[in-house]
Scaffold this motif. Sequence first.
Motif, PDB file in Angstrom:
ATOM      1  N   UNK A  37     -23.138 -16.035  -9.724  1.00  0.00           N
ATOM      2  CA  UNK A  37     -21.812 -15.541  -9.356  1.00  0.00           C
ATOM      3  C   UNK A  37     -21.876 -14.662  -8.121  1.00  0.00           C
ATOM      4  N   UNK A  38     -20.800 -14.705  -7.373  1.00  0.00           N
ATOM      5  CA  UNK A  38     -20.647 -13.830  -6.226  1.00  0.00           C
ATOM      6  C   UNK A  38     -19.565 -12.803  -6.471  1.00  0.00           C
ATOM      7  N   UNK A  39     -19.303 -11.943  -5.487  1.00  0.00           N
ATOM      8  CA  UNK A  39     -18.327 -10.865  -5.661  1.00  0.00           C
ATOM      9  C   UNK A  39     -16.927 -11.336  -6.022  1.00  0.00           C
ATOM     10  N   UNK A  40     -16.574 -12.588  -5.702  1.00  0.00           N
ATOM     11  CA  UNK A  40     -15.228 -13.061  -6.044  1.00  0.00           C
ATOM     12  C   UNK A  40     -15.023 -13.172  -7.547  1.00  0.00           C
ATOM     13  N   UNK A  41     -16.115 -13.208  -8.317  1.00  0.00           N
ATOM     14  CA  UNK A  41     -16.007 -13.298  -9.775  1.00  0.00           C
ATOM     15  C   UNK A  41     -16.165 -11.937 -10.453  1.00  0.00           C
ATOM     16  N   UNK A  42     -16.561 -10.908  -9.718  1.00  0.00           N
ATOM     17  CA  UNK A  42     -16.780  -9.582 -10.289  1.00  0.00           C
ATOM     18  C   UNK A  42     -15.432  -8.871 -10.479  1.00  0.00           C
ATOM     19  N   UNK A  43     -15.365  -7.848 -11.328  1.00  0.00           N
ATOM     20  CA  UNK A  43     -16.462  -7.203 -12.060  1.00  0.00           C
ATOM     21  C   UNK A  43     -16.695  -7.764 -13.460  1.00  0.00           C
ATOM     22  N   UNK A  44     -15.746  -8.547 -14.002  1.00  0.00           N
ATOM     23  CA  UNK A  44     -15.902  -9.069 -15.363  1.00  0.00           C
ATOM     24  C   UNK A  44     -16.105 -10.576 -15.282  1.00  0.00           C
ATOM     25  N   UNK A 101     -25.215  -2.335  -7.021  1.00  0.00           N
ATOM     26  CA  UNK A 101     -24.285  -1.575  -6.187  1.00  0.00           C
ATOM     27  C   UNK A 101     -22.834  -1.740  -6.605  1.00  0.00           C
ATOM     28  N   UNK A 102     -22.584  -2.573  -7.596  1.00  0.00           N
ATOM     29  CA  UNK A 102     -21.233  -2.776  -8.119  1.00  0.00           C
ATOM     30  C   UNK A 102     -21.329  -3.170  -9.573  1.00  0.00           C
ATOM     31  N   UNK A 103     -20.338  -2.821 -10.376  1.00  0.00           N
ATOM     32  CA  UNK A 103     -20.402  -3.165 -11.788  1.00  0.00           C
ATOM     33  C   UNK A 103     -20.215  -4.662 -12.004  1.00  0.00           C
ATOM     34  N   UNK A 104     -21.074  -5.234 -12.847  1.00  0.00           N
ATOM     35  CA  UNK A 104     -20.980  -6.653 -13.218  1.00  0.00           C
ATOM     36  C   UNK A 104     -21.124  -6.716 -14.741  1.00  0.00           C
ATOM     37  N   UNK A 105     -20.075  -7.160 -15.393  1.00  0.00           N
ATOM     38  CA  UNK A 105     -20.050  -7.112 -16.858  1.00  0.00           C
ATOM     39  C   UNK A 105     -19.592  -8.446 -17.433  1.00  0.00           C
ATOM     40  N   UNK A 106     -20.221  -8.862 -18.524  1.00  0.00           N
ATOM     41  CA  UNK A 106     -19.845 -10.091 -19.205  1.00  0.00           C
ATOM     42  C   UNK A 106     -19.195  -9.785 -20.547  1.00  0.00           C
ATOM     43  N   UNK A 107     -18.259 -10.626 -20.938  1.00  0.00           N
ATOM     44  CA  UNK A 107     -17.609 -10.494 -22.238  1.00  0.00           C
ATOM     45  C   UNK A 107     -18.122 -11.587 -23.177  1.00  0.00           C
TER      46      UNK A 107
END
Length: 366
Positions: free
Chosen positions: A122-129, A298-304
């Motif tokens: 994934x890239x930033x377009x899919x962040x943060x969840x 450097x940025x939050x990346x979280x999965x549900x």
Amino acid sequence: MSNNPNNPIGSRPKVLVLGATGGIGGEVARQLRDRGWEVVALHRNAAQAREQRGGFTWMRGDAMTRADVMAAATGCQVIVHAVNPPGYRRWSELVLPMIDNTITAARAHGATVVLPGTVYNYGPDAFPVLHEDAPQHPCTRKGALRVELERRLQQATVPHPLEAACRVIIVRAGDFFGPQAGNSWFAQGLVQPGRPVTTVKQPGAPGIGHQWSYLPDVARAMVLLLERRAELPAFARFHLAGHWDADGTQMAAAIGRVVVARGSQAPRVQAFPWWLVTLASPFVTTLREMREMRYLWQQPVRMTNDRLRTVLGEEPHTPLDEAVQTTLQGLGCLPACSGSSGSGHAQAAPATTPPETPQSPARLPA
């Protein structure tokens, strides 16, 4: 013993684990062994062409050699593809040929492929969840390879007039930690295996959340899913929630609590020396590749885990301090327990498998 309806009555289900000497591959293999599965493991340096060790059948072979994978997969209902080039090296040469060999074997033997996924996709377009169906637009070379790997797996599940289809389960989790995850950010970035914890390094930017996953919990989820494989879509993807460190300080705090509870002084918390990685990266491949993945700190990346809970009811989840204690003990970072110390500190329950000497895992730090 698995009660999966795909297995004949009275027979043991059989699985091939590629990467059984590593973190996630080894943990899945041990848990399947303990649930009655016959486990076959492929290894280039097996002492004999076929030997029994650790409750597994070890066969000499290489995941890069199609004939070796085909032979090892004979009679297997499942192939766990938990192998990656170590130290980030030679990904462009090895990653896709290895998955092609696994796909060929799975099609030939009617097996389900189980893959530990990465967030590199994934890239930033899919962040943060991150959700399972989020667009995969990676910003790194390794991410692009993983996207292509998963594309090939998905394509292999589509029926074709000239080729048999296979089934695929992908389980994606945060950064691994556990008693046998020696090649991980926890073991190589936060603490030093084999040494008392006097300092904890923090790779993340201040206030940035980070997702962690306890290796035995991840393996448990994978085992439960593959035992339900007949009920899942042909191409099934699942995300785990794991342990969410909301501001990037909670993992270090848990390490400190465990260290103090075992009678040592609270460790100091320091920033991870990214400057040193930057200076050395032109000369060291692993450090250069680590630097490329810095954006994940450097940025939050979280999965549900909504999809996982729909299937399993709940995600396997070990309390954080218990998981950290078992991890530090397995990595040789804690003094031996004394049953007569009278300290009054509650000891953590044992992990899914007893701690052993950490081995180089198949999954690389995210």
